[in-house]
Every structure is written in C-alpha cells, then in structure tokens.
Design a protein around this motif. Structure first.
Motif, mmCIF file in Angstrom:
data_model
loop_
_atom_site.group_PDB
_atom_site.id
_atom_site.type_symbol
_atom_site.label_atom_id
_atom_site.label_comp_id
_atom_site.label_asym_id
_atom_site.label_seq_id
_atom_site.Cartn_x
_atom_site.Cartn_y
_atom_site.Cartn_z
ATOM 1 N N GLU A 147 0.827 -1.207 0.000
ATOM 2 C CA GLU A 147 0.000 0.000 0.000
ATOM 3 C C GLU A 147 0.862 1.259 0.000
ATOM 4 O OE1 GLU A 147 -2.442 -0.456 3.413
ATOM 5 O OE2 GLU A 147 -3.841 -1.873 2.464
ATOM 6 N N THR A 148 1.946 1.227 0.765
ATOM 7 C CA THR A 148 2.853 2.379 0.809
ATOM 8 C C THR A 148 3.503 2.616 -0.536
ATOM 9 O OG1 THR A 148 3.324 2.002 3.158
ATOM 10 C CG2 THR A 148 4.905 3.337 1.915
ATOM 11 N N GLU A 149 3.956 1.530 -1.176
ATOM 12 C CA GLU A 149 4.576 1.646 -2.499
ATOM 13 C C GLU A 149 3.582 2.201 -3.508
ATOM 14 O OE1 GLU A 149 6.107 -2.150 -3.545
ATOM 15 O OE2 GLU A 149 7.728 -2.116 -2.057
ATOM 16 N N GLU A 151 3.094 5.875 -2.900
ATOM 17 C CA GLU A 151 4.248 6.621 -3.395
ATOM 18 C C GLU A 151 4.182 6.780 -4.911
ATOM 19 O OE1 GLU A 151 7.660 4.536 -2.006
ATOM 20 O OE2 GLU A 151 7.505 5.315 0.059
ATOM 21 N N TYR A 152 3.747 5.724 -5.575
ATOM 22 C CA TYR A 152 3.589 5.783 -7.036
ATOM 23 C C TYR A 152 2.549 6.826 -7.416
ATOM 24 C CZ TYR A 152 1.731 4.551 -11.620
ATOM 25 O OH TYR A 152 1.260 4.614 -12.915
ATOM 26 N N VAL A 153 1.409 6.804 -6.719
ATOM 27 C CA VAL A 153 0.343 7.772 -6.990
ATOM 28 C C VAL A 153 0.830 9.192 -6.713
ATOM 29 C CG1 VAL A 153 -1.939 8.589 -6.243
ATOM 30 C CG2 VAL A 153 -1.532 6.142 -6.584
ATOM 31 N N ASN A 154 1.591 9.366 -5.645
ATOM 32 C CA ASN A 154 2.130 10.688 -5.293
ATOM 33 C C ASN A 154 3.062 11.202 -6.399
ATOM 34 O OD1 ASN A 154 2.535 12.942 -3.570
ATOM 35 N ND2 ASN A 154 4.424 12.040 -2.777
ATOM 36 N N LEU A 196 -6.898 7.744 -2.943
ATOM 37 C CA LEU A 196 -5.521 8.014 -2.557
ATOM 38 C C LEU A 196 -5.122 9.457 -2.845
ATOM 39 C CD1 LEU A 196 -3.400 4.858 -3.475
ATOM 40 C CD2 LEU A 196 -3.747 5.880 -1.232
ATOM 41 N N VAL A 197 -5.494 9.952 -4.015
ATOM 42 C CA VAL A 197 -5.170 11.334 -4.382
ATOM 43 C C VAL A 197 -5.799 12.293 -3.381
ATOM 44 C CG1 VAL A 197 -5.496 13.149 -6.116
ATOM 45 C CG2 VAL A 197 -4.843 10.838 -6.829
#
Length: 359
Positions: free
Chosen positions: A44-46, A49-52, A245-246
């Motif tokens: 989930e963290t990865e 980070e990808y979405v960020n 997420l965004v």
C-alpha cells in the motif's frame, strides 16, 4: 528555507524509529498474520508513493505552464504597483533629487507610510521629543538625506513583496527576508571591490531571489487545483481506488523543495524583466542565473551576487548546524570565496538595514 525541522528530517536526524510492539514472544500464527500485514502495508505504501509521483508529474506540468504565464504571475501572485519601477530607478540613479523622490514616493501609499514612520522615530527623532511630527514626504527626504533614504526605500519595497502567508511553512517568510536582506548587505559591501554601484548591487541582492517566494505561493495554490483536476479525470476513468488516494495526499516537502529549486530562477527573471529598469543593469545577471552559467564564465555582477548569496547561505546553514566544516570549504570554494572575502563579509551586519551612505 521551509523550516529547520524539515532540513534535519531530510538529513535523517528525525528519522522514524521502529518500536517493539510487545515484549512476549509471538505465536506462530501471530507471526504469519503480522508478516502478511507488513507486506500488505508495504504494498500500500509503495502504491501510494507511485500515486504521489504520478500526481506531482501533473502538478509540475501545471507549474511549468504557470511559472511562465506572466499575466497570471503579476495578477494573482505578485501585484507590482506601476510606480515602483520608477522608484527603483530613482534609488540607483546618481543624479536623483529630493524633489524627484518626493513626487515618486507620494504616489505609493506604503512607501509614504514607511518613510514618515522612519523619520518620526529614533534615531531621527528623540523618543521624548516635543517637536511636531513630520507629515510631508519632501521634508522627510530632505531631513534624512537622499543618499540615506535610497536603501530604506529599496528595503521597504522588498519587504512589501513578502507573501502574507505561506502556511504550513510558517518559518519561510522570516527566513526568506533574512536571506534577502543579508544577501543585499553583502552585495553592497562587495560592490566597491567589483567597481559596481553599491545601490545597484544592493537591489540585485535584495530581489534576485524574489522568484523563490513566488514559486512557493504558486505551488501551494496549484496543489489543490491540480488535485481536483486529477480526481475528476480519474473518476471519469472509473479509477475510484486512485481517487481515494489522491484525496489523501498532503504537501510533500521534497517536492516543494524541488519546485523552489526548479522554478525560482525563471520566475525571478520574469520579475526583473517586468520591472524594465533603466538605471539598474541587473537583467543580464538574472539571465545568467536562469541559464546556470558557471562562476568562472559569469559576468562581474553575477560573480558578486553568487559570492554574496553563497556566503549568506553558508552562514544560515552554519547557524542551524546543517553544514560541516569540510563541506563548508567546498561550498564556499565553488563561488571563489577565499579567506580575504570571508574576512570582509564577516564584518557585515547581515540583518541591519544601514541607511547611512558608505564611504
């Protein structure tokens, strides 16, 4: 510039430490459950980070456009009083008279206020004085002196252009002003060694980084705007998982720092170009900063500025204990700052606005 805590965190001083959850030994089934949970959290963290990163690609594309949109910059980010360029030119023009300054200052409300406030307070007026207060700009300028008042006017303009708010980076405004006035004072001191007019050097030091505060304001305004745009596009594409997420993304200090680094030279150049100064030839230096011209290939004016800003950056880092001695030597050497220059600049009162003419 954003805050000392952010800088220290990026250096690892405030790195999060994992703590033991329990003192007893875990059962085998608990170990397996915990292992799955850790893997899930890592995934989930990865993904976040990808979405960020994906979001910031869109954000930086937006900033690329608006950092070059002069109509937007000078209507939404920094409004420049049309009389200010003439005041700046008058401050660096050698033949400026008190009458000319009277006419120009009287057209700008905040300059009128600040000059009258200065002349009616120490050291120009004793605290217990019974004399009538000065209420005429012309009289104030003559009392203070044309040569004295130039640097006060320049600093008042620079301070007036500070952003009203940079929340949540509440330390930025004070640090940016300290950096600006300190660089201006160092540039003024080095001016005679470069045979450059001290008022021109002071102005360059004061305004060369104006794009930094504007870029921060650009970023803060753009963050929510781009997030809404992205959420609408993702909803239309039926990517509700990414929309959620965004919606949870918060300001990322690393990306903010990158935005300041990337857009400051361009935006600063736009400001100086917009001013269209006739008697302060500082636009070529802004072009060299924008193009990142190496020190040895730079013009004398640019070298003066680079030495001033590098010394001030070093002093700020030193004060916050963010630079080691060996790193400092390398850092200063890049701007050809030797012991003689350090000795000269160490005598400068970095944060004092000296309105007395220097010999």
């Amino acid at each position: 510039m954003l805050s000392e805590k952010i800088a220290l965190t990026r250096l690892g001083v405030y790195a999060d430490r994992k703590q033991l959850g329990t003192a007893r030994e875990l059962l085998h089934i608990e170990e397996k459950a915990l292992e799955r949970k850790v893997k899930q959290q890592a995934t989930e963290t990865e993904f976040k980070e990808y979405v960020n990163e994906y979001f910031h690609e869109a954000l930086f594309e937006y900033l690329d456009v608006y950092s070059n949109d002069k109509n937007y910059l000078f209507s939404q980010i920094l409004t420049i009083d049309p009389n200010i360029p003439d005041v700046l030119d008058a401050c660096v023009k050698r033949a400026t008279t008190a009458t000319q300054l009277d006419t120009l200052i009287s057209k700008v409300t905040f300059l009128t206020r600040d000059i009258l406030k200065m002349v009616n307070n120490p050291p120009f007026r004793a605290e217990n004085s019974n004399k009538a207060h000065v209420d005429k700009i012309g009289l104030a300028v003559r009392y203070i002196g044309v040569d004295n008042v130039r640097f006060a006017l320049l600093s008042y303009i620079g301070k007036n252009w500070l952003p009203h708010s940079t929340e949540p980076y509440n330390d930025f405004k004070e640090k940016f002003w300290q950096y600006s006035i300190a660089t201006a004072n160092c540039a003024r001191t080095l001016a005679k060694y470069y045979k450059i007019d001290e008022s021109v050097a002071f102005l360059l030091g004061l305004l060369h980084g104006i794009g930094m505060s504007m870029s921060l304001r650009l970023y803060l305004r753009a963050f929510d705007t781009v997030r809404v745009i992205q959420m609408k596009a993702l909803t239309k594409a039926n990517r509700k998982d990414i929309v959620k997420l965004v919606d949870t993304l918060t300001l990322d200090n690393s990306f903010v720092s990158e935005a300041l680094r990337r857009f400051t030279p361009t935006v600063s150049h736009h400001v100086i170009e917009r001013l269209g100064l006739k008697f302060a030839p500082i636009l070529p230096t802004m072009e060299e900063l924008r193009e990142n011209v190496p020190f040895k290939q730079s013009s004398p004016m640019t070298r003066l500025l680079k030495q001033s800003q590098t010394f001030v950056q070093y002093k700020m880092l030193q004060k916050s204990r963010l630079i080691e001695l060996d790193d400092a030597k390398v850092f200063l050497t890049q701007a050809n700052i030797n012991n003689d220059i350090i000795t000269i600049l160490n005598k400068v009162d970095l944060l004092k606005i000296d309105i007395r003419p220097q010999e």
